[in-house]
Design a protein around this motif. Structure first.
Motif, PDB file in Angstrom:
ATOM      1  N   THR A  56       0.855  -1.180   0.000  1.00  0.00           N
ATOM      2  CA  THR A  56       0.000   0.000   0.000  1.00  0.00           C
ATOM      3  C   THR A  56       0.895   1.234   0.000  1.00  0.00           C
ATOM      4  OG1 THR A  56      -1.939   1.040   1.027  1.00  0.00           O
ATOM      5  CG2 THR A  56      -0.232   0.222   2.530  1.00  0.00           C
ATOM      6  N   VAL A 122      -2.046  -5.318  -4.204  1.00  0.00           N
ATOM      7  CA  VAL A 122      -2.035  -3.877  -3.966  1.00  0.00           C
ATOM      8  C   VAL A 122      -3.331  -3.512  -3.236  1.00  0.00           C
ATOM      9  CG1 VAL A 122      -2.179  -1.623  -5.121  1.00  0.00           C
ATOM     10  CG2 VAL A 122      -0.554  -3.366  -5.940  1.00  0.00           C
ATOM     11  N   ASP A 124      -5.643  -0.469  -1.135  1.00  0.00           N
ATOM     12  CA  ASP A 124      -5.821   0.946  -0.799  1.00  0.00           C
ATOM     13  C   ASP A 124      -7.224   1.145  -0.241  1.00  0.00           C
ATOM     14  OD1 ASP A 124      -4.919   3.529  -0.481  1.00  0.00           O
ATOM     15  OD2 ASP A 124      -4.465   3.853  -2.586  1.00  0.00           O
ATOM     16  N   LEU A 127     -10.403   3.659  -4.471  1.00  0.00           N
ATOM     17  CA  LEU A 127      -9.919   3.669  -5.853  1.00  0.00           C
ATOM     18  C   LEU A 127     -10.749   4.698  -6.614  1.00  0.00           C
ATOM     19  CD1 LEU A 127      -8.328   2.524  -8.296  1.00  0.00           C
ATOM     20  CD2 LEU A 127     -10.077   0.736  -8.479  1.00  0.00           C
ATOM     21  N   GLY A 130      -7.193   6.135  -9.864  1.00  0.00           N
ATOM     22  CA  GLY A 130      -6.271   4.999 -10.004  1.00  0.00           C
ATOM     23  C   GLY A 130      -4.804   5.367 -10.003  1.00  0.00           C
ATOM     24  N   ALA A 133      -2.756   3.435  -7.335  1.00  0.00           N
ATOM     25  CA  ALA A 133      -2.688   2.006  -7.704  1.00  0.00           C
ATOM     26  C   ALA A 133      -1.727   1.809  -8.876  1.00  0.00           C
ATOM     27  CB  ALA A 133      -4.078   1.490  -8.057  1.00  0.00           C
ATOM     28  N   LEU A 137       1.625  -0.464  -9.054  1.00  0.00           N
ATOM     29  CA  LEU A 137       1.900  -1.494 -10.075  1.00  0.00           C
ATOM     30  C   LEU A 137       3.282  -1.264 -10.681  1.00  0.00           C
ATOM     31  CD1 LEU A 137      -1.432  -1.903 -12.121  1.00  0.00           C
ATOM     32  CD2 LEU A 137      -0.747  -2.983  -9.992  1.00  0.00           C
ATOM     33  N   VAL A 147       1.788  -8.956 -10.026  1.00  0.00           N
ATOM     34  CA  VAL A 147       0.667  -8.359  -9.309  1.00  0.00           C
ATOM     35  C   VAL A 147      -0.511  -9.333  -9.310  1.00  0.00           C
ATOM     36  CG1 VAL A 147      -1.043  -6.503  -9.340  1.00  0.00           C
ATOM     37  CG2 VAL A 147       1.356  -5.990  -9.806  1.00  0.00           C
ATOM     38  N   VAL A 150      -5.662  -5.678  -7.433  1.00  0.00           N
ATOM     39  CA  VAL A 150      -5.824  -4.456  -6.651  1.00  0.00           C
ATOM     40  C   VAL A 150      -7.091  -4.624  -5.807  1.00  0.00           C
ATOM     41  CG1 VAL A 150      -6.307  -1.970  -6.768  1.00  0.00           C
ATOM     42  CG2 VAL A 150      -4.656  -2.995  -8.356  1.00  0.00           C
ATOM     43  N   GLU A 155     -14.600   1.566  -4.396  1.00  0.00           N
ATOM     44  CA  GLU A 155     -14.274   2.005  -5.751  1.00  0.00           C
ATOM     45  C   GLU A 155     -15.293   3.052  -6.176  1.00  0.00           C
ATOM     46  OE1 GLU A 155     -14.135  -1.050  -8.783  1.00  0.00           O
ATOM     47  OE2 GLU A 155     -14.130   0.444 -10.395  1.00  0.00           O
ATOM     48  N   LEU A 165      -7.536   0.057 -14.951  1.00  0.00           N
ATOM     49  CA  LEU A 165      -6.849  -1.129 -14.423  1.00  0.00           C
ATOM     50  C   LEU A 165      -7.384  -2.410 -15.057  1.00  0.00           C
ATOM     51  CD1 LEU A 165      -6.719  -0.095 -10.649  1.00  0.00           C
ATOM     52  CD2 LEU A 165      -4.738  -0.377 -12.145  1.00  0.00           C
ATOM     53  N   VAL A 172      -9.446  -6.334 -10.225  1.00  0.00           N
ATOM     54  CA  VAL A 172      -9.765  -5.299  -9.235  1.00  0.00           C
ATOM     55  C   VAL A 172     -10.937  -5.791  -8.387  1.00  0.00           C
ATOM     56  CG1 VAL A 172     -10.510  -2.906  -8.869  1.00  0.00           C
ATOM     57  CG2 VAL A 172      -9.049  -3.467 -10.827  1.00  0.00           C
TER      58      VAL A 172
END
Lengths: 189, 189
Positions: A56, A122, A124, A127, A130, A133, A137, A147, A150, A155, A165, A172
């Protein structure tokens, strides 16, 4: 995740534009019991992906990253975006633009804590466009790692982050998706 | 806490002066399982104090604050020291000086998340000169709340923070105490 959706609808405050304030339970005052359950749900969605690390960026993603990492049984790494103390001089770095602050910032992670054997989730809190994020990446890519996806609490699908993404082939997962803000009301998907 | 002491002795790296780098498990790459156990031990030491909130400051205290708050069954609040997004304009604020960075910074906490009914446990990763802890005490005092104590993973007893706080009558609990650094070796109490 129904519990999070209920909290958003009952407590979140709509600010200017489509800004949604969730500082009463997510990113200033933290409901850690909810955060732990969110981490468990995100971990479950990515179980089987052989994740080795959660990544993060300072500061609002740290709590969710910790609980997700705890549920996955892996370490949590946070990229530094502020110069507050020691950081290893040997870092991977990536730039990101904050639309909220209209400012570009650099995130840095020590080369010791990301490498080519890592499969990274990843994480957070929110989102939106992005940018953070995508920056993360880039950090994983520079380290030669992989990866897994996310994972975020919320979102905002009216912003482009999630679409960008997914178009890149990135998985995601969001626990709640805000479709739009209409007359000061939050419409969830 | 023996486990933390072992980790410090086996992994921490001595930097310039008496700086100790513990970024490999505490504040860049986080061993969340260890962090959870540290939170449980700190919570146990303050059980019975009727704590209503854990307070920390961005960013390195957030992980330990979350796990301590989880074990206590209360919310974790983190004071903001960076302007990265929205913060309620109605805040309590306090200044602190970072000796590492030779810079004074302001910490802010929304008046919504600290009030006169709160009994607050101040949590941080490292207690050195005590500047951030003193700033947080000031925030609680401005809110009219009560401080149950200051709980940290590591206290550096060669710096004055712990002494200053104890002289003020504040209860300070550390899971490991670094007495001094001698010829590049860390001496624990």
């Amino acid at each position: 995740m129904e519990e999070l959706k209920r909290r958003i609808l009952s407590q979140a405050v709509v600010g200017e534009g489509d800004i949604i304030h969730v500082d009463m339970f997510l990113n200033h005052c933290i409901d850690v019991a909810l955060m732990e359950r969110m981490g468990e749900v995100l971990a479950k969605r990515f179980r089987g992906e052989k994740i080795t690390k959660v990544l993060t960026v300072e500061s609002s993603g740290i709590a969710l990253a910790c609980f997700t990492a705890r549920a996955l049984g892996v370490p949590a790494v946070y990229a530094k975006r502020f110069r507050t103390g020691y950081i290893d001089p040997d870092v991977y770095s990536a730039e990101a633009h904050s639309f909220t602050m209209d400012k570009t910032y650099t995130m840095r992670v020590s080369k010791k804590y990301l490498d080519q054997d890592d499969v990274v989730l990843v994480v957070d809190d929110i989102l939106s466009n992005g940018q953070s994020a995508l920056g993360m990446l880039e950090l994983v890519s520079k380290a030669g790692g992989e990866v897994a996806g996310v994972a975020v609490a919320i979102e905002k699908s009216m912003r482009e982050g999630g679409r960008v993404l997914r178009r890149m082939g990135v998985r995601v997962e969001a626990l709640a998706t805000v479709e739009r803000v209409e007359d000061g009301r939050i419409i969830l998907q």
